[in-house]
Write a protein that holds these residues in place. Sequence first.
Motif, short mmCIF file in Angstrom:
data_model
loop_
_atom_site.label_atom_id
_atom_site.label_comp_id
_atom_site.label_asym_id
_atom_site.label_seq_id
_atom_site.Cartn_x
_atom_site.Cartn_y
_atom_site.Cartn_z
N PRO A 1 32.76 25.97 53.41
CA PRO A 1 32.68 25.42 52.06
C PRO A 1 33.98 25.57 51.29
O PRO A 1 34.65 26.60 51.36
N GLY A 2 34.35 24.51 50.59
CA GLY A 2 35.57 24.52 49.80
C GLY A 2 36.75 23.86 50.49
O GLY A 2 37.76 23.59 49.85
N GLU A 3 36.63 23.61 51.79
CA GLU A 3 37.70 22.95 52.51
C GLU A 3 37.37 21.47 52.67
O GLU A 3 36.20 21.10 52.77
N GLN A 4 38.38 20.65 52.69
CA GLN A 4 38.20 19.22 52.89
C GLN A 4 39.06 18.77 54.06
O GLN A 4 40.15 19.29 54.29
N ARG B 1 32.14 40.52 45.58
CA ARG B 1 33.26 39.72 46.06
C ARG B 1 33.56 40.14 47.50
O ARG B 1 33.90 41.29 47.76
N VAL B 2 33.41 39.20 48.41
CA VAL B 2 33.52 39.49 49.84
C VAL B 2 34.68 38.70 50.42
O VAL B 2 34.72 37.46 50.34
N LEU B 3 35.62 39.41 51.02
CA LEU B 3 36.75 38.78 51.70
C LEU B 3 36.38 38.61 53.16
O LEU B 3 36.08 39.58 53.86
N VAL B 4 36.40 37.36 53.64
CA VAL B 4 35.87 37.04 54.96
C VAL B 4 36.94 36.42 55.84
O VAL B 4 37.64 35.48 55.44
N ASP B 5 37.05 36.96 57.02
CA ASP B 5 37.80 36.31 58.08
C ASP B 5 37.02 35.05 58.44
O ASP B 5 35.92 35.13 58.96
N ARG B 6 37.58 33.88 58.16
CA ARG B 6 36.79 32.65 58.29
C ARG B 6 36.42 32.33 59.74
O ARG B 6 35.55 31.49 59.99
N SER B 7 37.01 33.02 60.71
CA SER B 7 36.69 32.76 62.11
C SER B 7 35.51 33.58 62.62
O SER B 7 35.21 33.54 63.81
N VAL B 8 34.83 34.30 61.72
CA VAL B 8 33.66 35.06 62.16
C VAL B 8 32.52 34.11 62.51
O VAL B 8 32.53 32.93 62.16
N LEU C 1 35.57 34.96 49.39
CA LEU C 1 36.97 34.56 49.50
C LEU C 1 37.29 34.44 50.99
O LEU C 1 37.06 35.39 51.74
N TYR C 2 37.80 33.30 51.42
CA TYR C 2 38.13 33.12 52.83
C TYR C 2 39.60 33.45 53.07
O TYR C 2 40.49 32.97 52.37
N ALA C 3 39.83 34.27 54.09
CA ALA C 3 41.19 34.64 54.47
C ALA C 3 41.81 33.53 55.30
O ALA C 3 41.10 32.79 55.98
N PRO C 4 43.13 33.39 55.28
CA PRO C 4 43.78 32.39 56.13
C PRO C 4 43.54 32.71 57.60
O PRO C 4 43.36 33.86 57.98
N THR C 5 43.54 31.67 58.43
CA THR C 5 43.17 31.85 59.83
C THR C 5 44.35 31.94 60.77
O THR C 5 44.22 32.46 61.86
N SER C 6 45.49 31.41 60.40
CA SER C 6 46.62 31.38 61.32
C SER C 6 47.19 32.79 61.49
O SER C 6 47.66 33.40 60.53
N THR D 1 53.10 39.57 62.39
CA THR D 1 53.13 40.89 61.77
C THR D 1 51.84 41.29 61.06
O THR D 1 51.60 42.49 60.89
N GLU D 2 51.01 40.34 60.64
CA GLU D 2 49.89 40.73 59.77
C GLU D 2 48.68 39.84 59.97
O GLU D 2 48.79 38.62 60.08
N HIS D 3 47.49 40.45 60.00
CA HIS D 3 46.24 39.71 60.07
C HIS D 3 46.01 38.97 58.75
O HIS D 3 46.38 39.45 57.67
N GLY D 4 45.37 37.81 58.83
CA GLY D 4 45.12 37.01 57.64
C GLY D 4 44.30 37.73 56.58
O GLY D 4 44.50 37.51 55.38
N VAL D 5 43.36 38.58 56.99
CA VAL D 5 42.56 39.34 56.02
C VAL D 5 43.45 40.28 55.22
O VAL D 5 43.28 40.43 54.00
#
Length: 455
Positions: free
Chosen positions: A435-438, A122-129, A145-150, A154-158
């Motif tokens: 993948p997984g986003e529309q 299970r890999v948590l990925v910063d989707r902006s890589v 698992l894709y982390a939120p990008t915004s 205070t906190e990184h999405g990952v």
Amino acid sequence: MWTTAQRRRLTETPYADALDRHAGAGIASFHALPIGSLAHAPDGDDSALAERTRRLFGSYLATELTLGSPELDSFFRAHRQLARSRRLTAEAFGADDTQYVTTGTTGANQVALEALRVAGARVLVDRSVHQSIHFALDRLGADVLYAPTSPTDTEHGVITALREAKAAGVEVDVVVVGVSAYDGSLVQMRRFLGALQELTAESGCRVLVDEAWTAIHAFHPWLRRLTAIHAIRETLAEHPDWPASFLVTHSTHKSMLALRQGSYLHVIGPDTLKATVRAALYRVHTTSPSLPVLASLDIARAHAVAEGTALVERALAQADRLRELARRVPWLAEHRPVATTSAYLADPMKVHLDLGTPERAQEVRAALFDEYGIFVSRQDGSTLLFTMHVGVTPEQVDLLVEALESVCCLDAPECSCGDERYIIAYPPGIPLQVPGEQLSAPPSRRAGEELYSTF
């Protein structure tokens, strides 16, 4: 940062020296065709195309050897000059081990993910890589698992995604994060790693840090504190029992004196991780590495140790000149796409200039290239991005300032590319959709209203 003795040692170039000795030896090779043999051909002894090749590539030809030599070392089982060069580079950056990759950071990221054994994990990925990471994870069969990008204040999405996963009882095996973006967005690494340590203090984690754009920062006293390896070292010193291991990739040629395709893969972790990286390199990397690229990675480290601080200072001064221009020219303004927060800050070597409208930016970008020979890679709406790398000279900035003050308006085309599951604009190669986003359908419009495509 280093003692006089350390600096003297870190500016040695053992591999480049060995290649230089072999390049001038005129060795006859009965192995694979050495294009360097053209460098020694007598005038008039070959075709016009061979002569053109010599004119185009010059002395580079002499270093393109297809030669196995004890002094040049084995790429996969290095123990002489190449091994020494890698050790010097690891020391300069503060890593436990450093591998050289001649297939770009695209290749280095693939080696890293192989070494981290992401298949089925299970890999948590910063989707902006970078796209190379997305494609490698897909190829290796990782559970992504894709982390939120915004970004937030205070906190990184990952970290947000990891906190949510832990609360839901979902265990994450590997974390992948990009910390120096094409647009100059830098992750506040000490805060990021502090939060990561808090969330994985007992379970530990395996981490891939893609620090593509800022390898040179490690050689400037102030910017070094912002780098991944420096922050990792400080965090591990504070939490010596934290069972975490790290791989850090640098697209070396983007900021240091290396040939294109040259990349560093740094290891911070136990000997078992070093061995896993070497095994992954053997599985993934080409068996015909470019000797000139290897030598350039050797030289890049020596050059950065010897001159990096002064050259970064010069680049920062030139960036300030461009910002001053934006303050005094009415139709020009500095745009700051990254606000300094507890999670992010802006790379001071990147300058965004706002031309007012996308059309104006497009015209200026084209005119800079056509009329002044100035290349600007990225336009984002009305904004042009200028990277003040260490190769930018004051004379080039003089020309840029003159051009921006007097440039005329012309047209320039734009393009983008993608595939059926990722939508990726290049540059910088960061997916707009994964993948997984529309994509949402556009809102309904009254008859006769003009429709605009999202991409």
